[in-house]
Design an enzyme around this catalytic site. Structure first.
Site, mmCIF file in Angstrom:
data_model
loop_
_atom_site.group_PDB
_atom_site.id
_atom_site.type_symbol
_atom_site.label_atom_id
_atom_site.label_comp_id
_atom_site.label_asym_id
_atom_site.label_seq_id
_atom_site.Cartn_x
_atom_site.Cartn_y
_atom_site.Cartn_z
ATOM 1 N N SER A 87 -4.694 20.518 26.015
ATOM 2 C CA SER A 87 -5.914 20.201 25.277
ATOM 3 C C SER A 87 -6.113 21.232 24.158
ATOM 4 C CB SER A 87 -7.105 20.159 26.240
ATOM 5 O OG SER A 87 -8.228 19.567 25.635
ATOM 6 N N ASP B 31 -4.971 9.189 30.243
ATOM 7 C CA ASP B 31 -5.808 9.974 29.334
ATOM 8 C C ASP B 31 -6.383 9.079 28.246
ATOM 9 O OD1 ASP B 31 -6.963 11.853 27.647
ATOM 10 O OD2 ASP B 31 -5.252 13.220 27.705
ATOM 11 N N HIS C 40 -7.637 12.792 31.221
ATOM 12 C CA HIS C 40 -7.256 13.982 30.456
ATOM 13 C C HIS C 40 -7.078 15.201 31.357
ATOM 14 C CE1 HIS C 40 -6.910 16.523 26.938
ATOM 15 N NE2 HIS C 40 -7.984 17.223 27.267
#
Length: 375
Positions: A160, A325, A355
């Site tokens: 991320s 995700d 995610h």
């Protein structure tokens, strides 16, 4: 339950835990102009650095993470290690072999310089803290590496926002990154990602307790915790998947409550729980600064576009995404895998967790780590 603190930031006088610090010896130049003086980065390490510094691994955390990647919650560290299954003796990042370094990101709130930190006159930075980019964060981390005597990382990895910084490391300092593992990240923030984040930023800034970012002197319960909690609720929905939420909660009511009579559904209670946890361990100002930096992420900015930027990467590279995700869909990781020279095929982490799968699937992520380091 006690009133939430005005900020969940680490402050001077709090237990230091495993943290160490490096103070940069000069003001940090910022990508959009100006400088940030008095920068200090908190970090933690595991293992021992080899005499030739060839065994150093850099692990970069996501938006609300910190330097505590492994180990239990303890004084100074309000939560257990966020990748505890990956770091330690015999684990994929085997600390009998590798020297693992995890900094708290610049702009964060767990020991590194951020909005809750004192500026040169002693007052908290608050709303005067400057706009940061991922490149600014990496510039500071490069000076941390210099201070530790590390010229080249054996591996740089993150998911991320941590993946954004890992990519910036490999593009900005290709000679300093031996291997690269990018997880659930992108070459640039998309319109939808920016839109989701913009709503979260609005929730924080609309809270009367925000006070333009200058709230750090307020009493407990009078900070922007309501806005930060709302931001966290929305973010957490995007971090998980619809099938997982449906399977776990469905339309079931919270125990002892009736949603038809002002009670909550179980999924509402779940979101409330995560909101309350965050406001007690994080700082709203840091959330704003880091979220804006994620929105500003674009590896191709000023480099001739995304394709040209990705061609600068020379590290052995693996790119992985999570099949469920919905925030950072696989197409974004496919773009990275296709554009980075020598990158292997896109790897897919199978997980119902959306995610967050890069955090909740340590066995699959660990296999990728081992494959890169042993390769």
């Amino acid at each position: 339950m006690s009133l939430p603190p005005v900020s969940g930031a680490w402050r001077e006088g709090d237990p230091t835990g495993r943290r160490r610090w490096v103070t940069l010896d000069r003001p940090l130049p910022l990508e959009i102009g100006g400088v940030l003086p008095g920068v200090r980065l908190a970090y933690e390490t595991w293992g021992r650095l080899a005499p030739d510094a060839s065994n150093a691994v850099l692990v970069l955390h996501a938006l609300t993470g910190d330097s505590h990647v492994a180990g239990p919650a303890e004084p100074g560290h309000p939560t257990p290690g966020w990748w505890d299954g990956l770091v330690g003796p015999g684990r994929p990042l085997d600390t009998d072999r590798w020297f693992v370094v995890v900094p708290n990101v610049l702009g964060g709130c767990q020991g590194s310089t951020g909005p809750s930190s004192p500026r040169p006159d002693g007052r908290p930075w608050g709303g005067a803290f400057p706009f940061l980019t991922q490149r600014d964060m990496v510039t500071a981390e490069a000076q941390l590496a210099d201070a530790l005597g590390i010229e080249r990382w054996a591996l740089v990895t993150g998911g991320s926002m941590g993946g954004m910084r890992a990519l910036e490391w490999a593009v900005s300092y290709p000679e300093r990154v031996g291997a690269l593992l990018l997880l659930a990240t992108a070459a640039a923030a998309s319109a939808e990602q920016i839109a989701m984040a913009a709503v979260q930023l609005h929730a924080i800034r609309a809270d009367p307790g925000w006070r333009g970012g200058d709230y750090h002197g307020a009493a407990p319960g009078h900070g922007p915790h309501a806005g930060l909690g709302t931001a966290r609720r929305l973010a957490h929905i995007t971090y998980r998947s619809e099938p997982e939420l449906q399977a776990r909660f469905g339309r079931r009511a919270q125990d002892g409550e009736d949603p038809l009579r002002s009670g909550r559904y179980q999924v509402e209670s779940y979101l409330d729980h995560h909101a309350d946890k965050l406001v007690r361990r994080f700082d709203a100002g840091s959330y704003v600064v880091l979220t804006e930096a994620m929105n500003g992420h674009d590896a191709g900015r000023g480099r001739g576009g995304t394709a040209a930027a990705l061609r600068r990467v020379t590290a052995r590279t693996l790119v992985a995404g999570v099949d469920s995700d919905r925030l950072y869909p696989l197409a974004q990781q496919a773009e990275l895998a296709a554009g980075i020279p020598g990158a292997d095929r896109l790897r897919v982490i199978e997980s119902p967790s959306g995610h967050d799968g890069f955090l909740t699937e340590p066995a699959q992520v660990g296999a990728l780590v081992r494959g890169l380091l042993d390769g």
